[in-house]
Design an enzyme around this catalytic site. Structure first.
Site, PDB file in Angstrom:
ATOM      1  NE  ARG A  27       1.548 -16.297  51.496  1.00 39.47           N
ATOM      2  CZ  ARG A  27       0.254 -16.094  51.689  1.00 39.47           C
ATOM      3  NH1 ARG A  27      -0.610 -16.619  50.845  1.00 39.47           N
ATOM      4  NH2 ARG A  27      -0.182 -15.396  52.709  1.00 39.47           N
ATOM      5  CD  GLU A  83       1.098 -20.661  48.406  1.00 40.75           C
ATOM      6  OE1 GLU A  83       0.504 -21.270  49.316  1.00 40.75           O
ATOM      7  OE2 GLU A  83       0.699 -19.589  47.950  1.00 40.75           O
ATOM      8  NE  ARG A 132      -7.614 -18.889  44.037  1.00 42.16           N
ATOM      9  CZ  ARG A 132      -8.663 -18.801  44.842  1.00 42.16           C
ATOM     10  NH1 ARG A 132      -9.511 -17.804  44.688  1.00 42.16           N
ATOM     11  NH2 ARG A 132      -8.864 -19.698  45.788  1.00 42.16           N
ATOM     12  CG  HIS A 133      -2.213 -19.708  44.401  1.00 42.87           C
ATOM     13  ND1 HIS A 133      -3.364 -20.373  44.057  1.00 42.87           N
ATOM     14  CD2 HIS A 133      -2.348 -19.363  45.701  1.00 42.87           C
ATOM     15  CE1 HIS A 133      -4.168 -20.450  45.107  1.00 42.87           C
ATOM     16  NE2 HIS A 133      -3.580 -19.839  46.115  1.00 42.87           N
ATOM     17  CD  GLU A 192      -8.453 -15.115  50.152  1.00 39.40           C
ATOM     18  OE1 GLU A 192      -7.464 -14.532  50.603  1.00 39.40           O
ATOM     19  OE2 GLU A 192      -8.580 -16.358  50.151  1.00 39.40           O
ATOM     20  CB  SER A 236      -7.409 -13.434  54.122  1.00 40.78           C
ATOM     21  OG  SER A 236      -7.852 -14.211  55.208  1.00 40.78           O
ATOM     22  NE  ARG A 250      -5.420 -14.276  44.332  1.00 38.01           N
ATOM     23  CZ  ARG A 250      -5.429 -15.263  45.228  1.00 38.01           C
ATOM     24  NH1 ARG A 250      -6.455 -15.384  46.051  1.00 38.01           N
ATOM     25  NH2 ARG A 250      -4.430 -16.119  45.292  1.00 38.01           N
TER      26      ARG A 250
END
Length: 448
Positions: A223, A225, A231-232, A371, A374, A422
């Site tokens: 990703r 981003e 947590r990313h 989270e 999802s 995670r």
């Protein structure tokens, strides 16, 4: 240097197998020099394999000369050695070693691979319990130094335990779903898709040829981003489940939560205890069956706690954590499902709620208020899928192949994607996802 010069008929014993039952046997062993301490005509070594270690004694006598003792004392820490030794019982337990009831009396020692004398970090410092160095002034190792020298940091008993536990999560995920008659598939990761705010990797497209319609995979995600958070990651491992259901998408939720519970129940207690010695945390709690709350219930709990938010607002990270604390206080669980998210905050392929068009047949799963999954019932009707894509202003031509795959009959289905790193971070109560990624990748780190 071992260059495969010869094939020796010699068994190398594992450190973890050294027990009092093997006392007085002569064995060969290969391990790292963890520490060394010379004392007169003796040298005490601690030899380490992964998370196991044993004390070794080199002493002047029939089998060892002064020169051999001196040689052993000068071997650099982290060097790899082969030793021939007699295993002896000890009268008093060696508290600093995992093999507390025995020690090695070394007769021969060879350096197989020599480490440099100056190490970029000391394993003792990297293994020190959280906060202990601050209290007594001893050195600690910060996260950047650990990650810059990850090949050494991974040798600590804590790191060894973390990644053995991570392997256990993958093993239990596979075993549990295989017993449920799921099929593991390997899907493409580079596909055509629209440029939109949603992740366009849609694994549910690729399981439709399977008659069973119950599949899972462990893909690697990339990703781009700019998320510099605890947590990313820009590269992470997914635990993905997609399955057909009979009448209601809660069948999917039940299957996923049961899989997670089986993972929680099956994880290795020894590794969990090892990690908690350095990073103490509250034991992870979960319920059977798993707690499921509707989104409106979660919003109501937050409002009672003083949070101002609209019915269709998405949860912010602080509110996720607060809701996790509220759920823990009320239901005594760290793992729960939040169901029926507002349709406006979910991807175009999410099935709307038939009773209330403002909500959807979608859900998130949380561990310790963060989270980890999802998921949703996917739209399996091509006409409705087209309408939802138009609503989200997605170029239909760019997802034509995806929509067309539903024109030939597709069962009602749903699924979700779980983040492996995670899950491990939150189960162990760690503070940063980089601790559970072997060589983490984020917007600022591409090496080592």
């Amino acid at each position: 240097m071992v260059q495969s010069q010869q094939k020796l008929d010699r068994e190398l014993v594992r450190v973890q197998d050294l027990t009092p039952e093997m006392a007085d046997k002569v064995i060969w062993l290969r391990a790292r020099v963890h520490t060394s301490r010379a004392k007169g005509k003796q040298c005490f070594l601690v030899l380490r394999q992964q998370q196991f270690n044993v004390q070794a004694l080199v002493a002047v006598g029939d089998r060892a000369s002064k020169q051999m003792v001196k040689f052993a004392a000068n071997i650099n820490k982290e060097s790899i050695v082969d030793v021939e030794a007699t295993l002896r019982k000890v009268e008093q337990k060696i508290e600093s070693c995992t093999q507390q009831e025995v020690e090695l009396h070394v007769e021969k020692i060879f350096v197989i691979s020599q480490a440099e004398a100056r190490l970029p970090l000391q394993l003792e410092d990297a293994s020190r319990p959280e906060g202990e160095g601050d209290e007594d002034g001893r050195a600690t190792v910060n996260q950047d130094t650990r990650l810059d020298n990850r090949v050494i940091d991974l040798r600590t008993t804590t790191s060894q335990a973390i990644f053995r536990l991570q392997a256990g999560v993958c093993m239990l995920f596979r075993e549990t779903l295989t017993k449920k008659d799921f099929v593991e598939i390997q899907t493409p990761k580079i596909i055509s898709g629209p440029k939109c705010k949603y992740n366009v990797y849609l694994p549910n497209l690729y399981w439709q040829p399977w008659v069973k319609h119950e599949t899972f995979c462990l893909p690697v995600f990339f990703r781009a981003e700019d998320s510099n958070t605890h947590r990313h990651l820009t590269e992470f491992v997914g635990l993905d489940i997609e399955m057909a259901f009979n009448y209601h998408y809660h069948e999917v939720i039940d299957s996923i939560t049961d899989t997670m519970v089986q993972i929680f129940k099956g994880l290795f207690q020894t590794e969990i205890q090892t990690v908690s010695k350095q990073y103490p945390s509250e034991p992870f709690k979960f319920l059977e069956p798993t707690l499921r709350l509707e989104y409106t219930e979660g919003v109501a709990m937050l409002r009672q706690a003083g949070v101002e938010m609209g019915d269709e607002d998405d949860l912010s990270t602080p509110n996720e954590k607060l809701l996790g604390r509220l759920v823990k206080e009320k239901y005594d669980t760290d793992f729960y499902v939040l169901d029926k998210y507002p349709l406006s905050v979910r991807p175009f392929y999410t099935m709307p709620d038939p009773s209330n068009p403002k909500y959807s047949n979608s859900y998130d799963m949380f561990m310790r208020g963060e989270e980890i999954l999802s998921g949703a019932q996917r739209v399996h009707d091509p006409q409705l899928l087209t309408e939802r894509a138009i609503h989200h202003e997605i170029d239909l031509e760019k997802i034509k192949a995806y929509i067309d795959s539903f024109r030939f009959g597709a069962p009602p289905h749903g699924g979700g994607g779980i983040g492996l790193e995670r899950v491990c971070m939150l189960y162990l109560g760690l503070h940063n996802i980089r601790q559970t990624s072997m060589f983490p990748r984020d917007p600022k780190r591409l090496t080592p």
